[in-house]
Design an enzyme around this catalytic site. Structure first.
Site, PDB file in Angstrom:
ATOM      1  N   LYS A 240      -7.891  -3.231  -0.690  1.00  0.00           N
ATOM      2  CA  LYS A 240      -7.686  -4.660  -0.410  1.00  0.00           C
ATOM      3  C   LYS A 240      -7.205  -4.873   1.024  1.00  0.00           C
ATOM      4  O   LYS A 240      -7.729  -5.720   1.732  1.00  0.00           O
ATOM      5  CB  LYS A 240      -6.653  -5.268  -1.380  1.00  0.00           C
ATOM      6  CG  LYS A 240      -7.047  -5.163  -2.844  1.00  0.00           C
ATOM      7  CD  LYS A 240      -6.042  -5.885  -3.736  1.00  0.00           C
ATOM      8  CE  LYS A 240      -4.646  -5.275  -3.700  1.00  0.00           C
ATOM      9  NZ  LYS A 240      -4.559  -3.945  -4.353  1.00  0.00           N
TER      10      LYS A 240
ATOM     11  N   ARG B  90       3.656   5.754   3.260  1.00  0.00           N
ATOM     12  CA  ARG B  90       4.481   4.795   2.529  1.00  0.00           C
ATOM     13  C   ARG B  90       5.273   5.510   1.450  1.00  0.00           C
ATOM     14  O   ARG B  90       4.746   6.384   0.772  1.00  0.00           O
ATOM     15  CB  ARG B  90       3.596   3.716   1.891  1.00  0.00           C
ATOM     16  CG  ARG B  90       3.437   2.501   2.772  1.00  0.00           C
ATOM     17  CD  ARG B  90       2.388   1.570   2.263  1.00  0.00           C
ATOM     18  NE  ARG B  90       2.540   1.205   0.845  1.00  0.00           N
ATOM     19  CZ  ARG B  90       1.787   0.299   0.231  1.00  0.00           C
ATOM     20  NH1 ARG B  90       0.844  -0.341   0.905  1.00  0.00           N
ATOM     21  NH2 ARG B  90       1.966   0.026  -1.031  1.00  0.00           N
TER      22      ARG B  90
ATOM     23  N   ARG C 279      -0.299 -11.281  -8.728  1.00  0.00           N
ATOM     24  CA  ARG C 279      -0.259  -9.987  -9.417  1.00  0.00           C
ATOM     25  C   ARG C 279       0.021 -10.121 -10.899  1.00  0.00           C
ATOM     26  O   ARG C 279       0.059  -9.131 -11.613  1.00  0.00           O
ATOM     27  CB  ARG C 279       0.822  -9.116  -8.799  1.00  0.00           C
ATOM     28  CG  ARG C 279       0.300  -8.163  -7.743  1.00  0.00           C
ATOM     29  CD  ARG C 279       1.488  -7.450  -7.161  1.00  0.00           C
ATOM     30  NE  ARG C 279       1.206  -6.094  -6.796  1.00  0.00           N
ATOM     31  CZ  ARG C 279       0.750  -5.721  -5.609  1.00  0.00           C
ATOM     32  NH1 ARG C 279       0.466  -6.601  -4.698  1.00  0.00           N
ATOM     33  NH2 ARG C 279       0.578  -4.458  -5.349  1.00  0.00           N
TER      34      ARG C 279
ATOM     35  N   ARG D  90      -3.074   8.291   2.269  1.00  0.00           N
ATOM     36  CA  ARG D  90      -3.019   7.120   3.160  1.00  0.00           C
ATOM     37  C   ARG D  90      -1.936   7.253   4.223  1.00  0.00           C
ATOM     38  O   ARG D  90      -0.851   7.762   3.966  1.00  0.00           O
ATOM     39  CB  ARG D  90      -2.753   5.869   2.330  1.00  0.00           C
ATOM     40  CG  ARG D  90      -2.379   4.657   3.163  1.00  0.00           C
ATOM     41  CD  ARG D  90      -2.617   3.393   2.451  1.00  0.00           C
ATOM     42  NE  ARG D  90      -1.639   3.144   1.407  1.00  0.00           N
ATOM     43  CZ  ARG D  90      -1.665   2.038   0.650  1.00  0.00           C
ATOM     44  NH1 ARG D  90      -2.629   1.148   0.819  1.00  0.00           N
ATOM     45  NH2 ARG D  90      -0.763   1.858  -0.273  1.00  0.00           N
TER      46      ARG D  90
ATOM     47  N   ARG E 259       2.656   2.486 -10.261  1.00  0.00           N
ATOM     48  CA  ARG E 259       2.030   1.254  -9.773  1.00  0.00           C
ATOM     49  C   ARG E 259       0.760   0.945 -10.558  1.00  0.00           C
ATOM     50  O   ARG E 259       0.444  -0.216 -10.826  1.00  0.00           O
ATOM     51  CB  ARG E 259       1.732   1.378  -8.275  1.00  0.00           C
ATOM     52  CG  ARG E 259       2.986   1.159  -7.424  1.00  0.00           C
ATOM     53  CD  ARG E 259       2.872   1.782  -6.064  1.00  0.00           C
ATOM     54  NE  ARG E 259       1.831   1.224  -5.237  1.00  0.00           N
ATOM     55  CZ  ARG E 259       1.245   1.881  -4.229  1.00  0.00           C
ATOM     56  NH1 ARG E 259       1.606   3.118  -3.939  1.00  0.00           N
ATOM     57  NH2 ARG E 259       0.311   1.303  -3.522  1.00  0.00           N
TER      58      ARG E 259
HETATM   59  P1  ADP Z   1      -0.722  -1.931  -3.337  1.00  0.00           P
HETATM   60  O1  ADP Z   1      -1.648  -3.058  -3.627  1.00  0.00           O
HETATM   61  O2  ADP Z   1      -1.420  -0.751  -2.766  1.00  0.00           O
HETATM   62  O3  ADP Z   1       0.208  -1.589  -4.475  1.00  0.00           O
HETATM   63  P2  ADP Z   1       0.935  -3.647  -1.665  1.00  0.00           P
HETATM   64  O4  ADP Z   1       1.271  -3.404  -0.246  1.00  0.00           O
HETATM   65  O5  ADP Z   1       0.134  -4.831  -2.016  1.00  0.00           O
HETATM   66  O6  ADP Z   1       0.256  -2.312  -2.146  1.00  0.00           O
HETATM   67  O7  ADP Z   1       2.298  -3.729  -2.513  1.00  0.00           O
HETATM   68  C1  ADP Z   1       3.336  -2.773  -2.405  1.00  0.00           C
HETATM   69  C2  ADP Z   1       4.511  -3.170  -3.270  1.00  0.00           C
HETATM   70  O8  ADP Z   1       5.040  -4.432  -2.836  1.00  0.00           O
HETATM   71  C3  ADP Z   1       4.199  -3.386  -4.757  1.00  0.00           C
HETATM   72  O9  ADP Z   1       4.253  -2.191  -5.493  1.00  0.00           O
HETATM   73  C4  ADP Z   1       5.319  -4.366  -5.148  1.00  0.00           C
HETATM   74  O10 ADP Z   1       6.543  -3.723  -5.352  1.00  0.00           O
HETATM   75  C5  ADP Z   1       5.455  -5.246  -3.927  1.00  0.00           C
HETATM   76  N1  ADP Z   1       4.591  -6.459  -4.006  1.00  0.00           N
HETATM   77  C6  ADP Z   1       3.545  -6.775  -3.198  1.00  0.00           C
HETATM   78  N2  ADP Z   1       2.994  -7.947  -3.552  1.00  0.00           N
HETATM   79  C7  ADP Z   1       3.700  -8.387  -4.632  1.00  0.00           C
HETATM   80  C8  ADP Z   1       3.615  -9.519  -5.483  1.00  0.00           C
HETATM   81  N3  ADP Z   1       2.662 -10.451  -5.310  1.00  0.00           N
HETATM   82  N4  ADP Z   1       4.511  -9.629  -6.480  1.00  0.00           N
HETATM   83  C9  ADP Z   1       5.461  -8.712  -6.684  1.00  0.00           C
HETATM   84  N5  ADP Z   1       5.594  -7.615  -5.934  1.00  0.00           N
HETATM   85  C10 ADP Z   1       4.726  -7.435  -4.915  1.00  0.00           C
END
Ligand code: ADP
Ligand code: ZN
Length: 222
Positions: free
Chosen positions: A13, A160, A88, A127, A171
Site C-alpha cells: 500500500k 521497522r 482498518r 523491508r 499484525r
Molecule cells: P502496515 O499496513 O504494513 O501494517 P502501517 O504503517 O500502515 O503498516 O501501520 C503500522 C502500525 O501503525 C499498525 O500496526 C498500527 O499499530 C498503527 N496504525 C496505522 N494506521 C492505523 C489505523 N488506521 N488505526 C489504528 N492503528 C493504525
C-alpha cells in the site's frame, strides 16, 4: 480523485500510494507514516501510540480519528487523496464516511491489494524504510542503490521495529480479525476493485492506474 488502498500489511500500500500520489499529484495520507512521525518526535500522540504499534496492535480508534480529522482540515485534500492504512475496521470506515460527508465528498475507488501470506512475510521481514522521507525499499526485491541509504533523500534506512517476524504474524492476525471485513463493506458500496498484489510493484501499479482511468477519463490531467 479519492482513492483508498486496502489490504494486509505487506500488500505494498505504501509503495503504491507514494508513486500514485506523485503521478496523480495528490496528497498521500498514510496513518502509519503520521503515527511513526509522532513517535519519532515524541508527541503526546506518539507516546500513547508507540506501545500499540510495537505490539502490532491497532492504535485506539479515537486517537487515530482525531489525527485523521486534523489531516483532513488541510486544504490540499480538496483535489483528492490517496489514503493508505485507514480505515482498518468498521468503526474507522464509518468515521471516514462521516468526515467525507461533512465535506460533501465521496470515495471514488477502493483498491483491495490481495496478497498471499508467504509474500507478505517475505516483503515485511526484508523491508527497509527511510527514516526521513518514509520511502520503502527491500533487501532483495527493491534494494537501494547504496547500502542502507535512501535513493531519494540520502538519509539512513532502518528496519521497522514491527517488521520482526513475530510482530508481522500479530499484525496479520489483527488484519484478519478487524480489517478484512472492510472488503465486504466497500463491495456493498460498489466501490471495491480487487487486484492480485503478489505481482511485482510495477505490474500492480499499472493495474491500479488502469482502474483509476476507468473511473475518470483522464486521471493524469492537471
Ligand atoms: P502496515 O499496513 O504494513 O501494517 P502501517 O504503517 O500502515 O503498516 O501501520 C503500522 C502500525 O501503525 C499498525 O500496526 C498500527 O499499530 C498503527 N496504525 C496505522 N494506521 C492505523 C489505523 N488506521 N488505526 C489504528 N492503528 C493504525
Ligand atoms: Zn528518504
Amino acid at each position: 480523485m479519492r482513492i483508498i488502498l486496502l489490504g494486509p500489511p505487506g500488500a505494498g500500500k505504501g509503495t503504491q500510494a507514494k508513486i500514485l500520489a506523485e503521478k496523480l499529484n495528490l496528497p498521500h495520507i498514510s496513518t502509519g507514516d503520521i503515527l511513526r512521525q509522532n513517535v519519532k518526535e515524541a508527541t503526546a500522540l506518539g507516546l500513547q501510540a508507540r506501545a500499540f504499534m510495537d505490539r502490532g496492535d491497532l492504535v485506539p480508534d479515537e486517537l487515530v480519528a482525531k489525527m485523521l480529522m486534523h489531516r483532513f482540515e488541510q486544504p490540499d485534500i480538496k483535489e483528492g487523496f490517496i489514503l493508505d492504512g485507514y480505515p482498518r475496521n468498521l468503526v474507522q470506515a464509518k468515521t471516514l464516511d462521516g468526515i467525507l460527508q461533512k465535506k460533501n465528498m465521496g470515495v471514488d475507488l477502493v483498491v483491495y491489494l490481495d496478497t498471499s501470506e508467504p509474500v507478505i512475510i517475505q516483503r515485511l521481514t526484508g523491508r527497509l524504510v527511510c527514516s526521513k522521507c518514509g520511502a520503502n525499499f527491500h533487501i532483495k526485491n527493491m534494494p537501494p542503490k547504496r547500502d542502507a541509504v535512501c535513493d531519494y533523500c540520502g538519509d539512513r534506512l532502518y528496519q521497522r521495529s514491527d517488521d520482526k517476524e513475530e510482530t508481522v504474524r500479530k499484525r496479520l492476525e489483527v488484519y484478519r480479525k478487524e480489517t478484512a471485513s472492510l472488503i465486504q463493506y466497500y463491495q456493498e458500496m460498489q466501490k471495491l476493485h480487487r487486484l492480485s498484489a503478489d505481482e511485482d510493484a510495477e505490474v500492480v501499479l499499472k493495474s491500479i492506474i488502469g482502474l483509476a482511468a476507468g473511473i475518470q477519463d483522464d486521471p493524469f490531467k492537471e
